[in-house]
Design a protein around this motif. Structure first.
Motif, mmCIF file in Angstrom:
data_model
loop_
_atom_site.group_PDB
_atom_site.id
_atom_site.type_symbol
_atom_site.label_atom_id
_atom_site.label_comp_id
_atom_site.label_asym_id
_atom_site.label_seq_id
_atom_site.Cartn_x
_atom_site.Cartn_y
_atom_site.Cartn_z
ATOM 1 N N PRO A 55 0.834 -1.209 0.000
ATOM 2 C CA PRO A 55 0.000 0.000 0.000
ATOM 3 C C PRO A 55 0.868 1.259 0.000
ATOM 4 N N ILE A 56 0.287 2.357 -0.413
ATOM 5 C CA ILE A 56 0.987 3.632 -0.351
ATOM 6 C C ILE A 56 0.622 4.343 0.947
ATOM 7 N N ARG A 57 1.586 5.023 1.499
ATOM 8 C CA ARG A 57 1.365 5.762 2.740
ATOM 9 C C ARG A 57 0.673 7.085 2.426
ATOM 10 N N ILE A 58 -0.270 7.464 3.277
ATOM 11 C CA ILE A 58 -0.932 8.753 3.126
ATOM 12 C C ILE A 58 -0.042 9.820 3.749
ATOM 13 N N ALA A 59 0.199 10.906 3.024
ATOM 14 C CA ALA A 59 1.051 11.981 3.521
ATOM 15 C C ALA A 59 0.438 12.617 4.774
ATOM 16 N N GLU A 60 1.281 13.164 5.629
ATOM 17 C CA GLU A 60 0.776 13.850 6.818
ATOM 18 C C GLU A 60 0.029 15.115 6.433
ATOM 19 N N ARG A 61 0.481 15.747 5.364
ATOM 20 C CA ARG A 61 -0.185 16.962 4.887
ATOM 21 C C ARG A 61 0.243 17.220 3.446
ATOM 22 N N ALA A 62 -0.582 17.965 2.751
ATOM 23 C CA ALA A 62 -0.231 18.340 1.381
ATOM 24 C C ALA A 62 0.864 19.386 1.414
ATOM 25 N N GLY A 63 1.773 19.324 0.451
ATOM 26 C CA GLY A 63 2.849 20.302 0.391
ATOM 27 C C GLY A 63 2.325 21.702 0.092
ATOM 28 N N GLN A 64 3.132 22.682 0.305
ATOM 29 C CA GLN A 64 2.758 24.061 0.020
ATOM 30 C C GLN A 64 2.600 24.254 -1.486
ATOM 31 N N PRO A 65 1.872 25.304 -1.908
ATOM 32 C CA PRO A 65 1.770 25.587 -3.340
ATOM 33 C C PRO A 65 3.159 25.625 -3.975
ATOM 34 N N GLY A 66 3.273 24.985 -5.120
ATOM 35 C CA GLY A 66 4.557 24.898 -5.805
ATOM 36 C C GLY A 66 5.225 23.552 -5.617
#
Length: 271
Positions: free
Chosen positions: A145-156
């Motif tokens: 399985p793929i791990r879910i990120a803790e948060r989305a990265g900043q714009p860019g």
């Protein structure tokens, strides 16, 4: 993936009902993204990539597909409009870990689907509200399985999207082999007003005239984690602006980390 509204093909009008209605994941993005228009062949293996075959006969769609991501040995994550819609019929299976849409990988039957309770089937900027669902497989799979990120990265932040959707803006002809596209997290203002927010990510292609399209709905948007490994940050949901072709972008993606608590509770409660 997006609210598939109407697609013109040789003068004929094809009504899908995409992201909001049936989408059948023809999953059309109301005119914006799916096998990813102007995407490329995969540059690496993605064992977590999954496909959900489906159709919407009443709307003329007989060989549709939606994307999904394996997040647990027995669960995949997809868009809510991929599993619920007017006239939408699931084939009852999920294919995991294959670069081919109709062969290879591991095939499992769908045991149950869980749609986010806040999901709203709307249109325009009102569409794709809480557009996320979980599908439990009848048996676990061996793919990682793929791990879910803790948060989305900043714009860019650089990202990558995957899908088996259409490769042409105006046709419901899906890719037989997986496609990928280099993208980036966009600022909310890069999508139309009211589209992107805390739970919906504006996504911009880093390649000219390219973006997800019909059939890409539910598929993953990836970003690199601390150790350089891919992590799941988004699920293809729809267009990020009204009335534009898929290749013109931008795209709108469900912010998966924003639903981490709901996902965790659902897997625990339904295990």
């Amino acid at each position: 993936m997006f609210s598939l509204k109407s697609v013109r093909r040789r003068g004929a009008r094809i009504t899908a009902v995409g992201v909001l209605a049936v989408a059948a994941c023809a999953t059309l993005m109301t005119g914006s993204a799916g096998a990813i228009v102007n995407g490329t062949d995969p540059t690496e293996q993605y064992p977590f990539m999954a496909t959900i075959p489906e159709s919407a006969p009443k709307h003329g769609l007989y060989d549709g597909t939606c994307g999904a991501s394996l997040i647990d040995p027995q669960w995949v994550l997809t868009a809510a409009h991929c599993v619920q819609g007017d006239g939408l019929e699931l084939d009852g299976i999920v294919r995991i870990g294959s670069e081919e849409r109709k062969s290879g990988g591991t095939v499992r039957a769908i045991e149950r689907t869980v749609i986010h309770p806040g999901y709203v089937n709307g249109d325009g900027k009102a569409a794709n509200q809480h557009d996320i669902a979980l599908v439990r497989l009848d048996r676990p799979v061996a793919e990682k399985p793929i791990r879910i990120a803790e948060r989305a990265g900043q714009p860019g932040t650089p990202t990558r999207i995957l899908g088996f959707g259409t490769t042409v803006d105006t046709e419901l002809k899906f890719a037989e082999r997986l496609r990928e596209l280099e993208t980036r997290r966009g600022a909310d203002a890069e999508c139309a007003p009211g589209y992107a927010d805390r739970t919906r990510l504006c996504t911009i292609s880093r390649v000219p005239e390219a973006m997800a399209c019909f059939g890409d709905s539910g598929g993953p948007q990836l970003q690199r984690g601390r150790h350089g490994r891919w992590e799941l940050v988004g699920a293809t949901s729809g267009p990020g602006a009204p009335g534009v072709a898929c290749s013109a972008g931008p795209g709108l993606y469900t912010n998966v980390p924003a639903y981490a608590d709901w996902i965790r509770e659902t897997l625990k409660r339904k295990a």
